[in-house]
Enzyme design. Structure first.
Site, PDB file in Angstrom:
ATOM      1  N   ASP A  22     -11.698  39.789  29.992  1.00 32.27           N
ATOM      2  CA  ASP A  22     -10.268  39.650  29.729  1.00 32.27           C
ATOM      3  C   ASP A  22      -9.587  40.922  30.205  1.00 32.27           C
ATOM      4  O   ASP A  22     -10.154  41.673  30.989  1.00 32.27           O
ATOM      5  CB  ASP A  22     -10.076  39.448  28.208  1.00 32.27           C
ATOM      6  CG  ASP A  22      -8.789  38.721  27.857  1.00 32.27           C
ATOM      7  OD1 ASP A  22      -7.707  39.283  28.095  1.00 32.27           O
ATOM      8  OD2 ASP A  22      -8.864  37.592  27.340  1.00 32.27           O
ATOM      9  N   HIS A  77      -3.551  41.537  26.040  1.00 34.03           N
ATOM     10  CA  HIS A  77      -4.249  40.276  25.817  1.00 34.03           C
ATOM     11  C   HIS A  77      -5.704  40.522  25.406  1.00 34.03           C
ATOM     12  O   HIS A  77      -6.187  39.972  24.407  1.00 34.03           O
ATOM     13  CB  HIS A  77      -4.185  39.441  27.092  1.00 34.03           C
ATOM     14  CG  HIS A  77      -4.540  37.997  26.936  1.00 34.03           C
ATOM     15  ND1 HIS A  77      -5.821  37.546  27.101  1.00 34.03           N
ATOM     16  CD2 HIS A  77      -3.785  36.908  26.646  1.00 34.03           C
ATOM     17  CE1 HIS A  77      -5.843  36.225  26.916  1.00 34.03           C
ATOM     18  NE2 HIS A  77      -4.620  35.814  26.632  1.00 34.03           N
ATOM     19  N   ASN A  91     -11.873  48.146   5.759  1.00 31.60           N
ATOM     20  CA  ASN A  91     -11.513  49.535   6.044  1.00 31.60           C
ATOM     21  C   ASN A  91     -10.072  49.859   5.646  1.00 31.60           C
ATOM     22  O   ASN A  91      -9.562  50.938   5.952  1.00 31.60           O
ATOM     23  CB  ASN A  91     -11.732  49.850   7.536  1.00 31.60           C
ATOM     24  CG  ASN A  91     -10.845  49.009   8.448  1.00 31.60           C
ATOM     25  OD1 ASN A  91     -10.216  48.046   8.005  1.00 31.60           O
ATOM     26  ND2 ASN A  91     -10.794  49.366   9.724  1.00 31.60           N
ATOM     27  N   SER A 268      -5.756  31.031  23.905  1.00 34.15           N
ATOM     28  CA  SER A 268      -6.380  32.353  23.990  1.00 34.15           C
ATOM     29  C   SER A 268      -6.697  32.915  22.617  1.00 34.15           C
ATOM     30  O   SER A 268      -7.639  33.698  22.455  1.00 34.15           O
ATOM     31  CB  SER A 268      -5.445  33.330  24.719  1.00 34.15           C
ATOM     32  OG  SER A 268      -5.416  33.078  26.092  1.00 34.15           O
TER      33      SER A 268
END
Length: 317
Positions: A22, A77, A91, A268
């Site tokens: 990507d 992206h 965390n 995506s």
């Protein structure tokens, strides 16, 4: 995606490597930095020398296939997709990745294989799209996360399909002997592709290629999104988000290239949910003789059929 039950068994494993093919990952992002794949031979080796003999010099976190350099260029992206797979959990920071670990730097590892330069600009040649699959397989990744594809129905680059097949056949195996590597979680690789965002039914590659897992997108009500490509070639659906024009934000929140977080929508965003689940299965059950067929069968058998909620898309999800 029924994640909380899975987390009772595992939240990820640093022995599972996911190639993010990507845009480049923001390596310094505080929610990603501890779950990055690190090529120890190059990290600890002599600068400017190919310390591990893989023909890539200084490839510490992956490779930039656009500029043919080890310097990963942060991309919105790729950074967003990476966070869905393995943003660090527990965390107190931002978001939780599907397989982001327990907060001790033990999430699945993210290998940055950069193919995007500008917003959606990629390299012009098919070889620069094919090479990352070979690199990822040869350097330890067993899952390829690919939230991209061609927007012209029927268009395909043979070199890319051949590289995908190389990854499926050779990931997790010794490059010379073909035997499963002793420290791998799977013998062979699995490749996930987004179906695309045109809202069309045509054959869109590489998602429709028979050897990959095609992921379409649903919204927060398990309805097929208006933007998702669909068809009998689709293998699975996952949450892709909806950010509509009225400002109603039900997008997928993940890590942003600014170092913060943002909501996005698209197939995506659906695809890395599925890659993350695959990484969780391997974290819990994987071993050197586990196969992509076993992995996909387990995932497929755990799916919920959404045809009744989506009668117009029955058989296309």
């Amino acid at each position: 995606i029924n994640l909380f039950e899975a987390w009772k068994k595992t939240m990820g494993s640093k022995d599972v490597i996911v190639a993010i093919i990507d845009g480049g990952i923001l390596l310094e992002h505080p929610d990603l930095a501890r779950n990055l794949w690190v090529n120890e031979a190059e990290y600890n080796g002599e600068k400017g020398k190919d310390n591990d003999g893989n023909d890539y010099i200084n490839d510490i976190y992956g490779w930039n296939f656009v500029d043919n350099t080890p310097f990963i260029s942060p991309h919105f992206h790729g950074t967003h997709v990476a966070g869905t797979v393995s943003a660090e959990n527990n965390n107190g920071e931002g978001v939780a990745g599907v397989a982001g670990g327990t907060g001790n730097g033990d999430g699945v590892r993210l290998m940055s294989c950069q193919i995007f330069a500008g917003k959606y600009q990629t390299s012009a040649t098919a070889s620069n799209l094919a090479e990352p699959f070979i690199y990822a397989a040869d350097n330890g990744a067993v899952i390829a996360q690919c939230s991209w594809g061609w927007n012209e129905a029927g268009y395909v680059e043979k070199a890319v399909l051949e590289a995908i097949d190389y990854f499926i056949e050779n990931a997790g195996r010794d490059k010379d002997t073909g035997e499963p590597l002793p420290n791998t979680k799977m013998a062979g690789g699995i490749v996930f592709f987004a179906t695309g965002n045109l809202g069309q039914e045509g054959l869109y590659y590489p998602g429709c290629y028979k050897n990959v897992i095609a992921v379409a997108a649903t919204d927060h009500e398990n309805k097929m999104t208006t933007y998702s490509n669909h068809g009998t070639w689709v293998d699975i659906v996952a949450p892709g988000g909806n950010v509509d024009s009225t400002g109603d934000v039900r997008g997928v929140w993940s890590t942003s290239v600014s170092g913060g977080y943002e909501p996005m929508e698209g197939t995506s965003m659906a695809c890395p949910h599925v890659s993350g689940v695959a990484a969780l299965v391997l974290s819990s059950l994987g071993h050197q003789n586990y196969t992509p067929e076993l992995l996909w069968t387990r995932m497929k058998n755990a799916c919920i059929n959404l045809d009744d909620l989506n009668p117009d898309f029955a058989g296309h999800m």
